[in-house]
Design a protein around this motif. Sequence first.
Motif, PDB file in Angstrom:
ATOM      1  N   ALA A   1      81.001  -1.743  43.290  1.00 38.91           N
ATOM      2  CA  ALA A   1      81.706  -2.205  44.494  1.00 38.91           C
ATOM      3  C   ALA A   1      83.128  -1.678  44.485  1.00 38.91           C
TER       4      ALA A   1
ATOM      5  N   ARG B   1      73.412   0.006  43.329  1.00 39.98           N
ATOM      6  CA  ARG B   1      73.753  -0.556  44.639  1.00 39.98           C
ATOM      7  C   ARG B   1      75.219  -0.272  44.892  1.00 39.98           C
TER       8      ARG B   1
ATOM      9  N   CYS C   1      78.508  -0.722  47.183  1.00 39.52           N
ATOM     10  CA  CYS C   1      79.025  -1.659  48.180  1.00 39.52           C
ATOM     11  C   CYS C   1      80.500  -1.382  48.440  1.00 39.52           C
TER      12      CYS C   1
ATOM     13  N   ASP D   1      78.808  -6.981  51.507  1.00 39.41           N
ATOM     14  CA  ASP D   1      77.678  -6.178  51.022  1.00 39.41           C
ATOM     15  C   ASP D   1      77.327  -6.547  49.585  1.00 39.41           C
ATOM     16  N   ALA D   2      78.360  -6.742  48.760  1.00 41.82           N
ATOM     17  CA  ALA D   2      78.135  -7.098  47.351  1.00 41.82           C
ATOM     18  C   ALA D   2      77.452  -8.462  47.245  1.00 41.82           C
TER      19      ALA D   2
ATOM     20  N   SER E   1      73.816  -8.049  48.076  1.00 40.18           N
ATOM     21  CA  SER E   1      73.092  -7.409  46.971  1.00 40.18           C
ATOM     22  C   SER E   1      72.790  -8.394  45.858  1.00 40.18           C
TER      23      SER E   1
END
Length: 199
Positions: free
Chosen positions: A21, A44, A46, A51-52, A55
């Motif tokens: 992130a 992932r 972010c 968004d994090a 996830s």
Amino acid sequence: MSLPFSKTERVNLSTAEVLLACGDPEGLNIMGEMFAGFGVHTPRRCLTMADAQTSVQERILNLMVVDSALADGEGYDFISWLRRSEITPNCYAPVILITGHTRPSQIFRGRDAGASFVVRKPVAPLIMMQRIIWLLNDQRKFVTSPGYCGPDRRVKALGPPVGSKGRRHDDLSAQVGAASTPNLEQDEIDALFKPRAVI
């Protein structure tokens, strides 16, 4: 929460679920390339705290690397939210906080938010891998209290993880050498525990 390899094996992150992130797209790409070099296939990525958080709720993560500056907030706030979210097992996962601000107050802020490690930018790949290996051997307990939620902050008292060389000159070795003086006799040991009047 453990990473998907043991300390006796060569470190292989190819099966690890990693969240990266960072609020800066270029910084996020640099982090992504670094972890691709470590063997992480599809981390992932972010840009925002939102968004994090999504996830964290969607998949089980083994490691999170969070920049202090996200597009819609601060990494400190994300880590605090994560630790108190009760989304198991992710709320216990190791979190490395990356920050360009290395004043003691900022480092303490990251630690107090619940980060497992605070690392200064720019981060060299070797330093990042050393921190990941350190976290692999980290045996600190997870603490939950009204004022703090995260790994035990008392790293100094515990010394380095088992099998790791300490950074401080006064870290004690795990190896016990031969005695340098003769053993005490039992009456000498008993005398140490008897109170004496001070004259």
